[in-house]
Design a protein around this motif. Sequence first.
Motif, PDB file in Angstrom:
ATOM      1  N   ILE A  93       0.709  -0.927   0.157  1.00  0.00           N
ATOM      2  CA  ILE A  93      -0.282  -0.076  -0.007  1.00  0.00           C
ATOM      3  C   ILE A  93       0.934   1.446  -0.057  1.00  0.00           C
ATOM      4  O   ILE A  93       0.421   2.436  -0.196  1.00  0.00           O
ATOM      5  CB  ILE A  93      -1.001   0.184   1.175  1.00  0.00           C
ATOM      6  N   SER A 112      -0.277  -4.065   3.617  1.00  0.00           N
ATOM      7  CA  SER A 112      -1.594  -3.555   4.424  1.00  0.00           C
ATOM      8  C   SER A 112      -1.642  -4.082   5.773  1.00  0.00           C
ATOM      9  O   SER A 112      -2.339  -3.811   6.505  1.00  0.00           O
ATOM     10  CB  SER A 112      -2.701  -4.172   3.523  1.00  0.00           C
ATOM     11  N   GLU A 137      -4.449  -1.140  -4.125  1.00  0.00           N
ATOM     12  CA  GLU A 137      -3.086  -1.622  -3.669  1.00  0.00           C
ATOM     13  C   GLU A 137      -2.018  -1.523  -5.134  1.00  0.00           C
ATOM     14  O   GLU A 137      -2.445  -1.417  -6.132  1.00  0.00           O
ATOM     15  CB  GLU A 137      -3.108  -3.258  -3.487  1.00  0.00           C
TER      16      GLU A 137
END
Length: 167
Positions: A93, A112, A137
């Motif tokens: 991320i 994440s 993402e």
Amino acid sequence: MLHLILVLSGVCTVGMAMPLPNYYSYSMAVGDGTGTEYSTAYDGRITGVRVWEYSNAYIRGIQLRYDGNWTTPVCTSYGNPLEMTLHDSESIIQVSGKYYSGYIYEIMFVTSQGRSLKVGQPYGTSFNFYPTQERSELRFLSGRQNGNGITSIGAHWASYYPSDDEP
């Protein structure tokens, strides 16, 4: 006749799909950008990262794994890479680091689940890439390399849906 046209135009309007929100974003490439273009784009979800560093200097190469398949290394795979394997349902991320004098000197991938892989030297101008859309993402990296190292890097973000059945 006019009534029929109005009814048909109403049916066409109702039958048209509403545009989906834009789930794609791009973090503009940093670095001097000399050399040959590269892209790590591949089918599937990113499940691993490998990074090679020129001893105490700049980033020499990057490789991503999509599902079980490693991409061709970007630039070089000389030496021992530092590697991170992502857990199930974990995604990248954030990508950050530093660039200076024609090369990417440091790169860090954050997941994440709060894990990270940091490689290279903390020298130069900082960059910080992240998606602008929720639930997005890292999908792939692109930029330029000159055969000795990575000279520029940009990040492409999007939501990942493996099938039409998932939202």
